[in-house]
Design an enzyme around this catalytic site. Structure first.
Site, PDB file in Angstrom:
ATOM      1  N   VAL A 112       0.824   1.759   3.770  1.00  0.00           N
ATOM      2  CA  VAL A 112       0.490   2.805   2.798  1.00  0.00           C
ATOM      3  C   VAL A 112       1.796   3.482   2.379  1.00  0.00           C
ATOM      4  O   VAL A 112       2.849   3.229   2.980  1.00  0.00           O
ATOM      5  CB  VAL A 112      -0.537   3.818   3.379  1.00  0.00           C
ATOM      6  CG1 VAL A 112      -1.806   3.082   3.821  1.00  0.00           C
ATOM      7  CG2 VAL A 112       0.037   4.631   4.521  1.00  0.00           C
ATOM      8  N   GLU A 114       5.177   5.628   1.635  1.00  0.00           N
ATOM      9  CA  GLU A 114       6.147   6.243   2.569  1.00  0.00           C
ATOM     10  C   GLU A 114       6.046   7.767   2.464  1.00  0.00           C
ATOM     11  O   GLU A 114       6.938   8.430   1.928  1.00  0.00           O
ATOM     12  CB  GLU A 114       7.554   5.736   2.210  1.00  0.00           C
ATOM     13  CG  GLU A 114       8.631   6.061   3.226  1.00  0.00           C
ATOM     14  CD  GLU A 114       8.586   5.179   4.465  1.00  0.00           C
ATOM     15  OE1 GLU A 114       7.559   4.519   4.735  1.00  0.00           O
ATOM     16  OE2 GLU A 114       9.596   5.155   5.182  1.00  0.00           O
ATOM     17  N   LYS A 119       0.531   8.922   5.927  1.00  0.00           N
ATOM     18  CA  LYS A 119       0.561   8.108   7.156  1.00  0.00           C
ATOM     19  C   LYS A 119      -0.142   8.855   8.290  1.00  0.00           C
ATOM     20  O   LYS A 119      -0.921   8.264   9.047  1.00  0.00           O
ATOM     21  CB  LYS A 119       2.002   7.750   7.527  1.00  0.00           C
ATOM     22  CG  LYS A 119       2.666   6.800   6.504  1.00  0.00           C
ATOM     23  CD  LYS A 119       3.671   5.880   7.139  1.00  0.00           C
ATOM     24  CE  LYS A 119       4.568   5.155   6.156  1.00  0.00           C
ATOM     25  NZ  LYS A 119       4.045   3.905   5.597  1.00  0.00           N
ATOM     26  N   HIS A 161       8.814  -3.778  10.482  1.00  0.00           N
ATOM     27  CA  HIS A 161       9.309  -3.498   9.124  1.00  0.00           C
ATOM     28  C   HIS A 161       9.686  -4.808   8.437  1.00  0.00           C
ATOM     29  O   HIS A 161      10.679  -5.446   8.782  1.00  0.00           O
ATOM     30  CB  HIS A 161      10.519  -2.548   9.221  1.00  0.00           C
ATOM     31  CG  HIS A 161      11.147  -2.253   7.905  1.00  0.00           C
ATOM     32  ND1 HIS A 161      12.489  -2.445   7.655  1.00  0.00           N
ATOM     33  CD2 HIS A 161      10.626  -1.782   6.753  1.00  0.00           C
ATOM     34  CE1 HIS A 161      12.755  -2.110   6.408  1.00  0.00           C
ATOM     35  NE2 HIS A 161      11.645  -1.695   5.847  1.00  0.00           N
ATOM     36  N   ASN A 212      18.573  -1.600   5.931  1.00  0.00           N
ATOM     37  CA  ASN A 212      18.710  -0.592   4.870  1.00  0.00           C
ATOM     38  C   ASN A 212      19.940   0.284   5.082  1.00  0.00           C
ATOM     39  O   ASN A 212      20.538   0.770   4.119  1.00  0.00           O
ATOM     40  CB  ASN A 212      17.437   0.258   4.767  1.00  0.00           C
ATOM     41  CG  ASN A 212      16.317  -0.515   4.076  1.00  0.00           C
ATOM     42  OD1 ASN A 212      16.584  -1.513   3.404  1.00  0.00           O
ATOM     43  ND2 ASN A 212      15.092  -0.080   4.251  1.00  0.00           N
TER      44      ASN A 212
HETATM   45  N1  LIG Z   1       8.545  -1.738  -1.392  1.00  0.00           N
HETATM   46  C1  LIG Z   1       9.391  -2.288  -0.529  1.00  0.00           C
HETATM   47  O1  LIG Z   1      10.314  -3.038  -0.895  1.00  0.00           O
HETATM   48  C2  LIG Z   1       9.243  -1.999   0.943  1.00  0.00           C
HETATM   49  C3  LIG Z   1       9.950  -2.809   1.849  1.00  0.00           C
HETATM   50  C4  LIG Z   1       9.771  -2.605   3.219  1.00  0.00           C
HETATM   51  C5  LIG Z   1       8.930  -1.589   3.656  1.00  0.00           C
HETATM   52  N2  LIG Z   1       8.264  -0.807   2.754  1.00  0.00           N
HETATM   53  C6  LIG Z   1       7.362   0.219   3.292  1.00  0.00           C
HETATM   54  O2  LIG Z   1       6.030  -0.298   3.272  1.00  0.00           O
HETATM   55  C7  LIG Z   1       5.113   0.765   3.027  1.00  0.00           C
HETATM   56  C8  LIG Z   1       4.345   0.458   1.754  1.00  0.00           C
HETATM   57  O3  LIG Z   1       5.274   0.331   0.715  1.00  0.00           O
HETATM   58  P1  LIG Z   1       4.865  -0.233  -0.723  1.00  0.00           P
HETATM   59  O4  LIG Z   1       6.148  -0.375  -1.455  1.00  0.00           O
HETATM   60  O5  LIG Z   1       3.955  -1.396  -0.578  1.00  0.00           O
HETATM   61  O6  LIG Z   1       4.058   1.016  -1.299  1.00  0.00           O
HETATM   62  P2  LIG Z   1       3.176   1.075  -2.598  1.00  0.00           P
HETATM   63  O7  LIG Z   1       3.170   2.482  -3.045  1.00  0.00           O
HETATM   64  O8  LIG Z   1       3.553  -0.011  -3.548  1.00  0.00           O
HETATM   65  O9  LIG Z   1       1.720   0.700  -2.049  1.00  0.00           O
HETATM   66  C9  LIG Z   1       1.034   1.494  -1.132  1.00  0.00           C
HETATM   67  C10 LIG Z   1      -0.446   1.392  -1.470  1.00  0.00           C
HETATM   68  O10 LIG Z   1      -1.176   2.093  -0.472  1.00  0.00           O
HETATM   69  C11 LIG Z   1      -2.311   2.653  -1.108  1.00  0.00           C
HETATM   70  N3  LIG Z   1      -2.845   3.708  -0.259  1.00  0.00           N
HETATM   71  C12 LIG Z   1      -2.579   5.035  -0.272  1.00  0.00           C
HETATM   72  N4  LIG Z   1      -3.266   5.658   0.708  1.00  0.00           N
HETATM   73  C13 LIG Z   1      -3.972   4.700   1.346  1.00  0.00           C
HETATM   74  C14 LIG Z   1      -4.887   4.724   2.429  1.00  0.00           C
HETATM   75  N5  LIG Z   1      -5.207   5.859   3.058  1.00  0.00           N
HETATM   76  N6  LIG Z   1      -5.450   3.564   2.809  1.00  0.00           N
HETATM   77  C15 LIG Z   1      -5.141   2.403   2.177  1.00  0.00           C
HETATM   78  N7  LIG Z   1      -4.278   2.318   1.144  1.00  0.00           N
HETATM   79  C16 LIG Z   1      -3.712   3.464   0.734  1.00  0.00           C
HETATM   80  C17 LIG Z   1      -1.807   3.129  -2.452  1.00  0.00           C
HETATM   81  O11 LIG Z   1      -2.884   3.242  -3.374  1.00  0.00           O
HETATM   82  C18 LIG Z   1      -0.803   2.039  -2.813  1.00  0.00           C
HETATM   83  O12 LIG Z   1      -1.374   1.052  -3.647  1.00  0.00           O
HETATM   84  C19 LIG Z   1       5.950   2.040   2.946  1.00  0.00           C
HETATM   85  O13 LIG Z   1       5.988   2.645   4.200  1.00  0.00           O
HETATM   86  C20 LIG Z   1       7.321   1.509   2.532  1.00  0.00           C
HETATM   87  O14 LIG Z   1       8.373   2.374   2.928  1.00  0.00           O
HETATM   88  C21 LIG Z   1       8.384  -1.007   1.409  1.00  0.00           C
END
Ligand SMILES: NC(=O)c1ccc[n+]([C@@H]2O[C@H](COP(=O)([O-])OP(=O)(O)OC[C@H]3O[C@@H](n4cnc5c(N)ncnc54)[C@H](O)[C@@H]3O)[C@@H](O)[C@H]2O)c1
Length: 339
Positions: A112, A114, A119, A161, A212
């Protein structure tokens, strides 16, 4: 056909001391944004039943489309056949809300946004409603999630991660912390290996984890050299792609020192003529572009102009090239022993 780096198969695995096998274990992936669909794909292609859970219908639809697109691209890149792709997709159940997904989950992958509050709320719901044996892997990039989880969850929460795109890049940084046990950490690492991933375990939590932080160090020098007129944006990328990148692929950072010679490396570091770029938390190079809405691939331009090509088109092109590289690297990518 199957790519060589997917040679591992999930068998004899346990999680929280219970058998964790395709066909019986269920995995709930929370969040279908950038990361969730690719992570769901990896489990599903190894035979696990997945609940992909979202809070918004458009995001869930987009997440399922992106998962299907990623499978199409694997077929196009010849790292998966069409029948296997269809079977993978059939193992993923899209769900609105997390209640149904977590109710029967053995493993919950939290992807979900960041955001501490989001969270924290998710961990509270998981602690209340998930089976007491269910393990939670957080995909957080920087947050100390251990401080956000209720005590009932802390002993079965760890950071796993992944890197974007998570179905292509092998690395997963794992952080385990007390009260989670060493055996839960070991089981999680074994599971990731069985999924064809390359897990590395950090000995302790550090914001941003390892990669990172390295990227920040590279960015600091890059922004400084471009802003002070040393090199252009395009030439800096050419320089990295034709030297650091291929050499790092074979040697990493630390073995490269062995090849250079540690005495020379020490002398180079001590050179008084080289002054490191200062820490600048909002370089003009980034700030100016953000201010005028040039956010990168998502907005059509950033450091480069993408000439009207859509973000999806650009992502497909990147992923196709990444698959070509991964195919060429094969064994070396998931079994990166030093020379
Ligand atoms: N984007 C990247 O490149 C990347 C890389 C590594 C780690 N991350 C981490 O992974 C996690 C997700 O990142 P992302 O980029 O996919 O985010 P994102 O914003 O693209 O997607 C997150 C999704 O979670 C949904 N959401 C919100 N609340 C929720 C809930 N209670 N239950 C279920 N879904 C819910 C949102 O609607 C959204 O679509 C974060 O912690 C981020 O830091 C991201």
């Amino acid at each position: 056909m199957t790519a060589p780096f997917h040679k591992f198969r999930p068998s004899g695995l346990t999680l929280n001391a219970r058998e964790f096998a395709p066909g019986s274990a269920r995995v709930a992936v929370l969040g279908a944004g950038v990361m969730g669909p690719g992570i769901a794909l990896v489990f599903a292609e190894h035979g696990f039943q997945i609940d992909l859970c979202e809070v918004r219908q458009p995001a869930l639809d987009a997440g399922m489309t992106s998962l299907a697109d990623a499978l199409d691209l694997k077929v196009q890149a010849q790292v998966c056949d069409a029948a296997a792709a269809r079977a993978t997709l059939a193992r993923v159940t899209p769900r609105i809300g997390i209640a149904d997904g977590i109710a029967h989950a053995d493993l919950i992958v939290e992807a979900v946004p960041e955001d501490r509050n989001i969270k924290r709320a998710v961990y509270t719901q998981v602690a209340d409603a998930a089976p007491s044996h269910a393990v939670v892997w957080s995909n957080t990039s920087t947050l100390d999630v251990f401080s956000l989880a209720p005590p009932a969850l802390a002993h079965r929460l760890l950071v796993a991660h992944w890197f974007a795109p998570p179905h292509i890049l092998p690395l997963v940084e794992v952080v385990c912390q007390e009260p989670a046990s060493d055996s839960l950490c070991d089981e999680s690492v074994s599971l990731l290996r069985a999924l064809g991933k390359a897990p590395v375990v950090l000995e302790k939590f550090v914001p941003g984890f390892v990669i990172n932080r390295l990227l920040r160090a590279l960015g600091r020098e890059s922004f400084d050299m471009i802003e002070s007129g040393v090199i252009s944006i395009a030439d800096l990328d050419v320089a990295v792609r034709t030297s650091l990148a291929p050499r790092m692929q074979i040697l990493g950072v630390m073995q490269r020192y062995d090849y250079t010679g540690l005495h020379l490396s020490l002398r180079n570091l001590a050179d008084p003529d080289i002054v490191d770029a200062p820490v600048n938390r909002s370089p003009a190079l980034l700030q100016d572009r953000v201010d005028r809405g040039a956010l990168g691939v998502a907005s059509g331009s950033g450091f480069y102009d993408y000439g009207g090509r859509s973000a999806l088109e650009l992502q497909r092109e990147r992923d196709l090239r990444l698959w070509q590289v991964m195919r060429a690297l094969a064994e070396h990518a998931t079994d990166p022993k030093p020379i």
